[in-house]
Write a protein that holds these residues in place. Structure first.
Motif, PDB file in Angstrom:
ATOM      1  N   UNK A   1       0.818  -1.211   0.000  1.00 42.49           N
ATOM      2  CA  UNK A   1       0.000   0.000   0.000  1.00 42.49           C
ATOM      3  C   UNK A   1       0.854   1.264   0.000  1.00 42.49           C
ATOM      4  N   UNK A   2       2.154   1.113   0.233  1.00 40.57           N
ATOM      5  CA  UNK A   2       3.029   2.275   0.346  1.00 40.57           C
ATOM      6  C   UNK A   2       4.200   2.102  -0.623  1.00 40.57           C
ATOM      7  N   UNK A   3       4.446   3.106  -1.427  1.00 43.95           N
ATOM      8  CA  UNK A   3       5.533   3.042  -2.396  1.00 43.95           C
ATOM      9  C   UNK A   3       6.507   4.179  -2.140  1.00 43.95           C
ATOM     10  N   UNK A   4       7.748   3.807  -1.892  1.00 42.63           N
ATOM     11  CA  UNK A   4       8.769   4.816  -1.660  1.00 42.63           C
ATOM     12  C   UNK A   4       9.188   5.482  -2.962  1.00 42.63           C
ATOM     13  N   UNK A   5       9.713   6.669  -2.863  1.00 39.07           N
ATOM     14  CA  UNK A   5      10.148   7.403  -4.042  1.00 39.07           C
ATOM     15  C   UNK A   5      11.546   6.958  -4.463  1.00 39.07           C
ATOM     16  N   UNK A   6      11.690   6.736  -5.749  1.00 30.69           N
ATOM     17  CA  UNK A   6      12.986   6.362  -6.298  1.00 30.69           C
ATOM     18  C   UNK A   6      13.730   7.621  -6.706  1.00 30.69           C
ATOM     19  N   UNK A   7      15.034   7.656  -6.411  1.00 25.73           N
ATOM     20  CA  UNK A   7      15.806   8.794  -6.888  1.00 25.73           C
ATOM     21  C   UNK A   7      17.005   9.112  -6.045  1.00 25.73           C
ATOM     22  N   UNK A   8      17.738  10.120  -6.479  1.00 26.39           N
ATOM     23  CA  UNK A   8      18.940  10.568  -5.796  1.00 26.39           C
ATOM     24  C   UNK A   8      18.563  11.481  -4.642  1.00 26.39           C
ATOM     25  N   UNK A   9      19.136  11.213  -3.464  1.00 31.47           N
ATOM     26  CA  UNK A   9      18.780  12.011  -2.295  1.00 31.47           C
ATOM     27  C   UNK A   9      19.997  12.717  -1.699  1.00 31.47           C
TER      28      UNK A   9
ATOM     29  N   UNK B   1      22.274   2.735  -2.896  1.00 30.20           N
ATOM     30  CA  UNK B   1      23.677   2.780  -3.332  1.00 30.20           C
ATOM     31  C   UNK B   1      24.281   4.119  -2.922  1.00 30.20           C
ATOM     32  N   UNK B   2      25.460   4.042  -2.320  1.00 32.53           N
ATOM     33  CA  UNK B   2      26.184   5.244  -1.878  1.00 32.53           C
ATOM     34  C   UNK B   2      27.604   5.164  -2.427  1.00 32.53           C
ATOM     35  N   UNK B   3      28.017   6.177  -3.187  1.00 30.56           N
ATOM     36  CA  UNK B   3      29.387   6.226  -3.739  1.00 30.56           C
ATOM     37  C   UNK B   3      30.122   7.400  -3.104  1.00 30.56           C
ATOM     38  N   UNK B   4      31.243   7.087  -2.445  1.00 28.37           N
ATOM     39  CA  UNK B   4      32.089   8.101  -1.793  1.00 28.37           C
ATOM     40  C   UNK B   4      33.438   8.200  -2.485  1.00 28.37           C
ATOM     41  N   UNK B   5      33.999   9.406  -2.452  1.00 25.23           N
ATOM     42  CA  UNK B   5      35.405   9.557  -2.836  1.00 25.23           C
ATOM     43  C   UNK B   5      36.267   8.960  -1.734  1.00 25.23           C
TER      44      UNK B   5
ATOM     45  N   UNK C   1      27.397  10.461  -4.742  1.00 26.40           N
ATOM     46  CA  UNK C   1      25.981  10.230  -5.044  1.00 26.40           C
ATOM     47  C   UNK C   1      25.412   9.254  -4.027  1.00 26.40           C
ATOM     48  N   UNK C   2      24.160   9.484  -3.683  1.00 33.32           N
ATOM     49  CA  UNK C   2      23.436   8.559  -2.823  1.00 33.32           C
ATOM     50  C   UNK C   2      22.028   8.404  -3.395  1.00 33.32           C
ATOM     51  N   UNK C   3      21.689   7.194  -3.799  1.00 30.57           N
ATOM     52  CA  UNK C   3      20.386   6.914  -4.400  1.00 30.57           C
ATOM     53  C   UNK C   3      19.710   5.784  -3.646  1.00 30.57           C
ATOM     54  N   UNK C   4      18.407   5.918  -3.442  1.00 25.94           N
ATOM     55  CA  UNK C   4      17.676   4.894  -2.701  1.00 25.94           C
ATOM     56  C   UNK C   4      16.489   4.380  -3.506  1.00 25.94           C
ATOM     57  N   UNK C   5      15.998   3.221  -3.088  1.00 23.72           N
ATOM     58  CA  UNK C   5      14.845   2.584  -3.713  1.00 23.72           C
ATOM     59  C   UNK C   5      15.079   2.319  -5.195  1.00 23.72           C
ATOM     60  N   UNK C   6      16.329   1.980  -5.531  1.00 21.88           N
ATOM     61  CA  UNK C   6      16.666   1.734  -6.928  1.00 21.88           C
ATOM     62  C   UNK C   6      16.043   0.440  -7.437  1.00 21.88           C
ATOM     63  N   UNK C   7      16.065  -0.588  -6.601  1.00 26.88           N
ATOM     64  CA  UNK C   7      15.439  -1.874  -6.905  1.00 26.88           C
ATOM     65  C   UNK C   7      14.906  -2.439  -5.600  1.00 26.88           C
ATOM     66  N   UNK C   8      13.986  -3.411  -5.715  1.00 23.76           N
ATOM     67  CA  UNK C   8      13.483  -4.088  -4.535  1.00 23.76           C
ATOM     68  C   UNK C   8      13.694  -5.586  -4.680  1.00 23.76           C
ATOM     69  N   UNK C   9      14.000  -6.210  -3.559  1.00 25.90           N
ATOM     70  CA  UNK C   9      14.174  -7.657  -3.523  1.00 25.90           C
ATOM     71  C   UNK C   9      13.307  -8.203  -2.396  1.00 25.90           C
ATOM     72  N   UNK C  10      12.627  -9.304  -2.657  1.00 21.39           N
ATOM     73  CA  UNK C  10      11.790  -9.923  -1.636  1.00 21.39           C
ATOM     74  C   UNK C  10      12.444 -11.208  -1.148  1.00 21.39           C
ATOM     75  N   UNK C  11      12.531 -11.351   0.164  1.00 16.55           N
ATOM     76  CA  UNK C  11      13.043 -12.576   0.780  1.00 16.55           C
ATOM     77  C   UNK C  11      11.835 -13.395   1.219  1.00 16.55           C
TER      78      UNK C  11
END
Length: 401
Positions: free
Chosen positions: A250-258, A356-360, A371-381
Motif C-alpha cells: 500500500x506504500x511506495x517509496x520514491x525512487x531517486x537521488x537524495x 547505493x552510496x558512492x564516496x570519494x 551520489x546517494x540513491x535509494x529505492x533503486x530496486x526491490x528484492x523480496x526474501x
C-alpha cells in the motif's frame, strides 16, 4: 494451545456518517426501528460509509492476532466492537471470559482518582474481589514503575505513566482476552520490551488481539494476521510474513537521488542469483549479487561503494562497503561496472529496497559523498527469521570493464 474459541466474529460490519447532524438523525431513526423490533436490512444512506465491512474470524486461547492496515482501515473500530464499546450494524460478536483492553490512552481511568484507587476500580469492574486485588497490587505497581506517584491523581500523570499503569493492570488481572491498540508505542524502549515479554506469557493462557504499526513486533509475537484496507479484509491467515508483505504494497517509496555532489552517475543496478539477472525475489540463505553500472568524474582517483538494504520503514537492514572490505576501486574516468557477491542472505521475510552510496576515497578514508540513491530496486526474501540488528555484510567485489 487449546481448541477453546474465546473470540468469535461472524460477518461483522459497522457504518458511520460523515456529518454530525445526519449522524444524530440516523441514530434516532435506528433507535426507533430497534424499539419497534424492525428487522430492516442495514443499508448505506446519504453520507454514510462502511468503516468495517463483512469481517469474520475465530481466535482461540493461546493465539495472538495481529490486526494491521493503513490509517482509517477500520482496525480501532473493530477492536471497539470486540470490546463491546460499540455494537455492529451487521453480524455477531461473541467474546468469552474476562476481557482486558487497552484501546485508548488512559481509557477506563478516572482522572480525579489516584493510581492506587484506579487499580481497585478496574479490578472490581473485571470481577475481582478486594482480596484478589490486594494480592496483585504490589506486582502491578512494580511493573508500572510508578511507585512514587501511585497515590497521585491520574490527571497529573504523563501519557507514558498512564500507559504503563494501564498495561500493568491489564496484564496482572489475568484476562482470558487481551485487546491492545497501538498504546505501547507511547512507552519507552525498556518498558516496551517488558510489555512484550508479558504478552508472550499471557498468550499461553489468553487470546490476544493487537493493533500496531510496528510490524517487526507483529512478526515476532503474532500467530495469526488480518490485513484491513478501507474496512475490508484483504488477507487473513497464519502466514504472518505474507500479510505484512501485502500491507507494505500500500506504500511506495520514491525512487531517486537524495544526496551527493553530482560527480557520479548510476546508470543501472540489478540483482543476480544462481546465474540469473533481473530477479526480484530470493529464498532465505540464497546467495545474492548486486551489479552496479556507474560513472565517476575523471578528477576523482578512487571511490568506495556502499550497498545497503532498507526495510519498508526505511531502517537499514544490512550494508556492505567496499572500503571496509579492503577492496580498491580505481576510477577510470569512464563508465564502469562493479559486481559484489553478498553471500547467503539471512534477512527477515519481506521486501527490501536497495540503496547505493558512492564516496570519494582519500588516504584510505571515506571522503565526500558523490551520489546517494535509494529505492533503486526491490528484492523480496521469501522466508527467514527476525533480527533488529543491522547486518554488516562481507562482500566479494569485482570490477568489470
Amino acid at each position: 494451545m487449546t481448541d477453546e474459541v474465546l473470540i468469535q466474529v461472524d460477518h461483522v460490519s459497522k457504518k458511520f456518517c460523515q456529518r454530525f447532524r445526519k449522524s444524530l438523525y440516523y441514530g434516532m431513526q435506528d433507535l426507533a426501528l430497534e424499539l419497534i423490533g424492525s428487522k430492516e436490512e442495514h443499508k448505506l444512506r446519504s453520507g454514510e460509509f462502511w468503516s468495517v465491512s463483512d469481517v469474520s474470524f475465530n481466535l482461540k486461547r493461546g493465539e495472538c492476532l495481529g490486526l494491521i492496515g493503513p490509517n482509517g482501515s477500520g482496525k480501532s473500530t473493530l477492536l471497539k466492537m470486540i470490546n463491546g464499546l460499540i455494537k455492529p450494524d451487521r453480524g455477531r460478536i461473541e467474546v468469552r471470559g474476562r476481557v482486558g483492553a487497552l484501546i485508548e490512552l488512559g481509557a477506563g481511568f478516572n482522572p480525579i482518582l489516584t493510581g492506587r484507587e484506579n487499580i481497585y476500580a478496574n479490578g472490581t469492574i473485571l470481577g475481582l474481589t478486594i482480596a484478589e486485588i490486594d494480592s496483585k497490587l504490589d506486582a502491578i505497581i512494580e511493573f508500572a514503575e510508578i511507585e512514587e506517584f501511585i497515590d497521585t491523581p491520574i490527571q497529573n500523570y504523563s501519557s507514558g505513566m498512564k500507559v504503563r499503569l494501564g498495561f500493568a493492570v491489564a496484564a496482572h488481572m489475568e484476562p482470558d482476552v487481551l485487546i491492545i491498540d497501538e498504546v505501547l508505542a507511547v512507552g519507552d524502549v525498556g518498558f516496551r520490551a517488558k510489555c512484550f515479554n508479558a504478552i508472550y506469557q499471557m498468550i499461553k493462557k489468553a487470546a490476544v488481539v493487537m493493533v500496531t504499526h510496528q510490524l517487526p513486533q507483529v512478526s515476532r509475537v503474532c500467530s495469526d494476521i488480518i490485513v484491513l484496507n478501507q474496512g475490508k479484509c484483504e488477507f487473513q491467515g497464519k502466514d504472518v510474513a505474507k500479510g505484512i508483505d501485502i500491507f507494505y504494497t500500500y506504500f511506495k517509496g520514491e525512487k531517486g537521488t537524495i544526496g551527493g555532489n553530482g560527480k557520479a552517475t548510476i546508470y543501472d543496478v540489478d540483482f543476480e542469483c544462481q546465474g540469473k539477472r533481473g530477479i526480484d525475489s530470493i529464498n532465505y540463505l540464497d546467495e545474492l549479487s548486486v551489479c552496479i553500472d556507474f560513472e565517476v568524474d575523471s578528477d576523482i582517483e578512487a571511490v568506495s561503494i556502499a550497498v545497503g538494504f532498507l526495510t519498508p520503514e526505511l531502517q537499514h537492514a544490512a550494508q556492505c562497503v567496499s572500503l571496509y572490505n579492503n577492496f580498491q576501486i580505481i576510477n577510470t574516468g569512464e563508465r564502469m561496472q562493479v559486481v559484489v557477491n553478498l553471500g547467503q542472505i539471512n534477512f527477515n521475510p519481506g521486501s527490501y529496497a536497495l540503496e547505493i552510496l558512492i564516496n570519494e576515497v582519500q588516504h584510505r578514508n571515506l571522503g565526500e559523498i558523490l551520489i546517494r540513491s535509494q529505492n533503486l530496486k526491490k528484492i523480496r526474501v521469501a522466508a527467514g527469521f527476525y533480527s533488529q540488528v543491522p547486518i554488516q555484510m562481507q562482500g566479494n567485489w569485482q570490477v568489470l570493464f
